[in-house]
Design a protein around this motif. Sequence first.
Motif, PDB file in Angstrom:
ATOM      1  N   LEU A 392       1.174  -1.245  -0.488  1.00 32.90           N
ATOM      2  CA  LEU A 392      -0.149  -0.290  -0.327  1.00 32.90           C
ATOM      3  C   LEU A 392       0.725   1.379  -0.292  1.00 32.90           C
ATOM      4  O   LEU A 392       2.358   1.301   0.720  1.00 32.90           O
ATOM      5  CB  LEU A 392      -0.877   0.185   0.793  1.00 32.90           C
ATOM      6  CG  LEU A 392      -2.149  -1.100   1.386  1.00 32.90           C
ATOM      7  CD1 LEU A 392      -3.435  -1.112   2.439  1.00 32.90           C
ATOM      8  CD2 LEU A 392      -2.388  -0.915   0.015  1.00 32.90           C
ATOM      9  N   GLY A 393       0.371   1.975  -0.664  1.00 30.68           N
ATOM     10  CA  GLY A 393       0.619   4.110  -0.481  1.00 30.68           C
ATOM     11  C   GLY A 393       0.293   4.496   0.599  1.00 30.68           C
ATOM     12  O   GLY A 393       1.457   5.156   1.014  1.00 30.68           O
ATOM     13  N   GLY A 394      -0.514   3.932   1.099  1.00 32.89           N
ATOM     14  CA  GLY A 394      -0.483   5.134   2.320  1.00 32.89           C
ATOM     15  C   GLY A 394      -1.332   6.070   1.947  1.00 32.89           C
ATOM     16  O   GLY A 394      -2.145   6.175   0.890  1.00 32.89           O
ATOM     17  N   VAL A 395      -1.181   7.440   2.491  1.00 35.51           N
ATOM     18  CA  VAL A 395      -1.172   8.526   2.285  1.00 35.51           C
ATOM     19  C   VAL A 395      -1.011   9.524   2.289  1.00 35.51           C
ATOM     20  O   VAL A 395       0.401   9.696   2.659  1.00 35.51           O
ATOM     21  CB  VAL A 395      -2.813   9.115   3.875  1.00 35.51           C
ATOM     22  CG1 VAL A 395      -3.742   7.853   3.741  1.00 35.51           C
ATOM     23  CG2 VAL A 395      -1.750   8.580   5.353  1.00 35.51           C
ATOM     24  N   THR A 396      -1.277  10.536   1.626  1.00 38.47           N
ATOM     25  CA  THR A 396      -0.221  11.664   1.684  1.00 38.47           C
ATOM     26  C   THR A 396      -0.156  12.990   2.940  1.00 38.47           C
ATOM     27  O   THR A 396      -0.518  12.486   4.077  1.00 38.47           O
ATOM     28  CB  THR A 396      -0.642  12.516   0.834  1.00 38.47           C
ATOM     29  OG1 THR A 396      -1.589  13.166   0.964  1.00 38.47           O
ATOM     30  CG2 THR A 396       0.186  11.908  -0.566  1.00 38.47           C
ATOM     31  N   ALA A 397       0.462  13.350   3.098  1.00 35.19           N
ATOM     32  CA  ALA A 397       1.303  14.295   4.436  1.00 35.19           C
ATOM     33  C   ALA A 397      -0.618  15.338   4.189  1.00 35.19           C
ATOM     34  O   ALA A 397      -0.443  15.461   5.849  1.00 35.19           O
ATOM     35  CB  ALA A 397       1.858  15.486   3.433  1.00 35.19           C
ATOM     36  N   SER A 398      -1.151  15.228   3.577  1.00 37.76           N
ATOM     37  CA  SER A 398      -2.594  16.406   4.038  1.00 37.76           C
ATOM     38  C   SER A 398      -3.520  16.283   3.358  1.00 37.76           C
ATOM     39  O   SER A 398      -3.146  15.794   1.725  1.00 37.76           O
ATOM     40  CB  SER A 398      -2.371  17.454   4.429  1.00 37.76           C
ATOM     41  OG  SER A 398      -1.841  18.369   3.636  1.00 37.76           O
ATOM     42  N   ALA A 399      -4.656  16.398   3.144  1.00 33.41           N
ATOM     43  CA  ALA A 399      -5.881  16.179   2.413  1.00 33.41           C
ATOM     44  C   ALA A 399      -5.570  17.352   1.134  1.00 33.41           C
ATOM     45  O   ALA A 399      -4.772  18.646   1.493  1.00 33.41           O
ATOM     46  CB  ALA A 399      -7.064  16.734   2.753  1.00 33.41           C
ATOM     47  N   GLY A 400      -5.620  16.686  -0.142  1.00 34.62           N
ATOM     48  CA  GLY A 400      -5.061  17.890  -1.413  1.00 34.62           C
ATOM     49  C   GLY A 400      -3.326  17.958  -1.918  1.00 34.62           C
ATOM     50  O   GLY A 400      -3.451  18.048  -3.056  1.00 34.62           O
ATOM     51  N   THR A 401      -2.944  16.492  -1.260  1.00 26.24           N
ATOM     52  CA  THR A 401      -1.033  16.572  -1.240  1.00 26.24           C
ATOM     53  C   THR A 401      -1.392  16.043  -2.511  1.00 26.24           C
ATOM     54  O   THR A 401      -1.707  14.866  -2.587  1.00 26.24           O
ATOM     55  CB  THR A 401      -0.019  16.339  -0.687  1.00 26.24           C
ATOM     56  OG1 THR A 401      -0.937  17.821   0.674  1.00 26.24           O
ATOM     57  CG2 THR A 401       1.002  16.626  -0.979  1.00 26.24           C
ATOM     58  N   ASP A 402      -0.581  16.293  -3.478  1.00 26.48           N
ATOM     59  CA  ASP A 402      -0.301  15.504  -4.612  1.00 26.48           C
ATOM     60  C   ASP A 402       0.842  14.651  -4.411  1.00 26.48           C
ATOM     61  O   ASP A 402       1.723  14.709  -3.526  1.00 26.48           O
ATOM     62  CB  ASP A 402      -0.094  16.615  -6.314  1.00 26.48           C
ATOM     63  CG  ASP A 402      -1.020  17.176  -6.507  1.00 26.48           C
ATOM     64  OD1 ASP A 402      -2.360  16.322  -5.808  1.00 26.48           O
ATOM     65  OD2 ASP A 402      -1.249  18.143  -6.729  1.00 26.48           O
TER      66      ASP A 402
END
Length: 414
Positions: A392-402
């Motif tokens: 899994l890649g997981g999540v980025t630093a914050s919402a809307g971060t590419d």
Amino acid sequence: MKKLTLVATAVMGLLSATGAMAQSTVTLYGLVDAGYNHVSGLKNGSFSGIASGIMEGSRWGLRGNEDIGGGYKAIFTLESRFEADTGSVTNRPASGNQLPDRVGATVNANLPVGLAGTPLALGTISAINNAIGTNAFGVNLAGNLFDRQAFAGLITPFGAFTLGRQYTPAYLTTATFDASGTQSSLAAGQVASLPAAFDIRLSNTVQYAIQTSGVTATLMYGAGEVAGSNSANRFLGGMVMYKADGFSVGFGHNEKKNEFGQKSLTNNVLGANVNIGPGTLYGMYATIKDENPSGLSPFFVTAGPVFQNAYNTAFRQDARLMHIGYKFVTGPHTIVTAFNRLDDKRAVNADTDSYGATYTYALSKRTNLNAVLTRFNNKGQGQIAPGGNGFLGGVTASAGTDSTNVAFGIRHIF
């Protein structure tokens, strides 16, 4: 290059076994995929390191069959994952136990007035988020030996019957009509990976499959095996595909109930591909619906039903997944380019698009070199980071971060 896909290793491939096989055979098979993986946009900046499963998850397995005459064959498959970089059978995303920002915000917004925003509520949310991220986000965290597949069955003149841990019908449909065949961060399902938009494999399933005149069809039933409840964790699924010269079309359906017997994750997948020019054009459309998420109840033993109801709201899904891709093969070269969109229909509007290309160069029939370039555009509350076929890649630093994924690897099939 030897093409190894989910469908080829699932029951449809077994249906096409011919009588030329020996009376009884057991085959050791597998795949080792490892390389360099770079992912940007994470909380601590970027991740760069060695990863296993960039194109396909590393695995080894045993596959056997016995011809018992009269058109009948007994079969079995036992397939285990492993991490080529560490030797483990489990892995976690590069973002660790971090949950999407929208989870905590949604939970707090759905708590009763007087509790929302208090130190007690925020502390409880933080503790539950950490527990869910630690115990639910990763691959084979239970460390099961044959986590990928474990089933036995019988091929008959009127179809195949298999029992055990198997791929689900709707997921196999997505694998067939994804130009990348679920390989790499470019795969359609990567933008819908957290929470998981599809049940990939399920245990305690019974499946019937038939293949005739270009038509492949399966029906699957999964027993929940929850004491005192016939409906809890129960699964139903099916698919039908038609393959002709130059094109294919298919439809798959999954539906599952959660541990309380409530209707949970449900998918409908429609896909097609057609030979155009020197390659093949792929298209797919899938619905994702989950009003009563499964598996959350163990995290609320002490927190109580108020927090459980709020988390159920936070992890609900209602989205559409769209994919269009093109695959071109010439000599030792394979190029795939694709665009994927997860269109979230909830109020949080967590949308994610991905696009990019993969390149494979076959050094031999069993060994190839791979390169991946994929861009994830997160919009609204979208926060997905690219992973690989085996992680899994997981999540980025914050919402809307590419996020951008660059990967180079080598894959050997045996």
